[in-house]
Design an enzyme around this catalytic site. Structure first.
Site, mmCIF file in Angstrom:
data_model
loop_
_atom_site.group_PDB
_atom_site.id
_atom_site.type_symbol
_atom_site.label_atom_id
_atom_site.label_comp_id
_atom_site.label_asym_id
_atom_site.label_seq_id
_atom_site.Cartn_x
_atom_site.Cartn_y
_atom_site.Cartn_z
ATOM 1 N N ARG A 41 -1.997 -6.269 -8.221
ATOM 2 C CA ARG A 41 -0.852 -7.127 -7.930
ATOM 3 C C ARG A 41 -0.776 -8.182 -9.020
ATOM 4 O O ARG A 41 -0.416 -7.903 -10.133
ATOM 5 C CB ARG A 41 -1.029 -7.775 -6.543
ATOM 6 C CG ARG A 41 -0.823 -6.797 -5.420
ATOM 7 C CD ARG A 41 -1.406 -7.285 -4.133
ATOM 8 N NE ARG A 41 -2.873 -7.256 -4.195
ATOM 9 C CZ ARG A 41 -3.676 -7.505 -3.171
ATOM 10 N NH1 ARG A 41 -3.163 -7.850 -2.020
ATOM 11 N NH2 ARG A 41 -4.971 -7.419 -3.305
ATOM 12 N N SER A 86 -2.752 -7.878 3.082
ATOM 13 C CA SER A 86 -2.971 -7.693 4.519
ATOM 14 C C SER A 86 -3.355 -9.019 5.174
ATOM 15 O O SER A 86 -2.942 -9.316 6.296
ATOM 16 C CB SER A 86 -4.084 -6.668 4.753
ATOM 17 O OG SER A 86 -3.730 -5.422 4.221
ATOM 18 N N LYS A 133 -16.317 -6.683 7.246
ATOM 19 C CA LYS A 133 -15.107 -7.520 7.129
ATOM 20 C C LYS A 133 -14.481 -7.787 8.499
ATOM 21 O O LYS A 133 -13.433 -8.430 8.579
ATOM 22 C CB LYS A 133 -14.077 -6.819 6.231
ATOM 23 C CG LYS A 133 -14.332 -6.963 4.737
ATOM 24 C CD LYS A 133 -13.082 -6.600 3.938
ATOM 25 C CE LYS A 133 -13.314 -6.644 2.444
ATOM 26 N NZ LYS A 133 -12.147 -6.170 1.684
ATOM 27 N N HIS A 150 0.845 -1.210 0.000
ATOM 28 C CA HIS A 150 0.000 0.000 0.000
ATOM 29 C C HIS A 150 0.875 1.252 0.000
ATOM 30 O O HIS A 150 0.617 2.206 -0.747
ATOM 31 C CB HIS A 150 -0.879 0.043 1.261
ATOM 32 C CG HIS A 150 -1.890 -1.061 1.376
ATOM 33 N ND1 HIS A 150 -1.980 -1.867 2.481
ATOM 34 C CD2 HIS A 150 -2.875 -1.473 0.528
ATOM 35 C CE1 HIS A 150 -2.975 -2.734 2.316
ATOM 36 N NE2 HIS A 150 -3.536 -2.523 1.141
#
Ligand code: ADP
Length: 160
Positions: A90, A128, A41, A17
């Site tokens: 990514r 993450s 989440k 990030h």
């Protein structure tokens, strides 16, 4: 004046990030990092903790601002007067979801484009979720998160 809005959960922020924010800081006049509350989440870190962590890491960058938000992304982008939504790509696996998101946001506001950047290859496989998995089992993630985040992870999972 071109303003980019970079939304995400950032639970926690990783070097991937940060790499993206730094790249965007060179391309745009201002980068607003929008930390989504994302209660559904069940984030490990509170909204305030996530905002503070990015804020601390980026404090030297004058054109980067960090805010929390919990409304519809496109509404927040408009409120902030941003021109583009910034997202990271990514591996190919990100593509499908990001493509859907960009299409939906274009439907909601055709005037706002989505911009994609890719991180340095060393962060291309970083998420993450992976960081939390490894840190929870006492693995060393120090190469992949800023020191402030490492401290926070050690606090949650207990340091080695
Ligand atoms: P979200 O829940 O919105 O996917 P994330 O915090 O996981 O929130 O990611 C925010 C954005 O940052 C997404 O566009 C994601 O693809 C991107 N991102 C996450 N990790 C990396 C990384 N290692 N390198 C580049 N971009 C990344």
């Amino acid at each position: 004046m071109a303003i980019a809005f970079y939304p995400g959960t950032f639970d926690p922020p990783t070097m991937g990030h940060i790499d993206l924010i730094r790249r965007a800081g060179k391309l745009f006049d201002e980068v607003i990092v929008g930390v989504a509350e994302n209660r559904e989440k069940s984030p490990l870190f509170s909204l305030q903790e996530r905002v503070l962590m990015i804020d601390e890491v980026m404090k030297e960058s004058e054109n980067v601002r960090v805010i929390g938000f919990n409304n519809l992304l496109i509404d927040c982008v408009r409120e902030q007067g941003a021109d583009t939504i910034l997202r990271g790509l990514r591996a190919v696996s990100d593509f499908e979801y990001e493509f859907q998101l960009a299409a939906m946001n274009r439907h909601l506001d055709p005037g706002i484009e989505t911009t994609f950047l890719t991180p340095s290859e060393k962060y291309a496989f970083l998420s993450s979720t992976l960081i939390k998995e490894v840190a929870s089992l006492a693995g060393d993630v120090s190469d992949f998160v800023p020191p402030q985040v490492l401290t926070a992870l050690n606090r949650v999972y207990g340091s080695k």
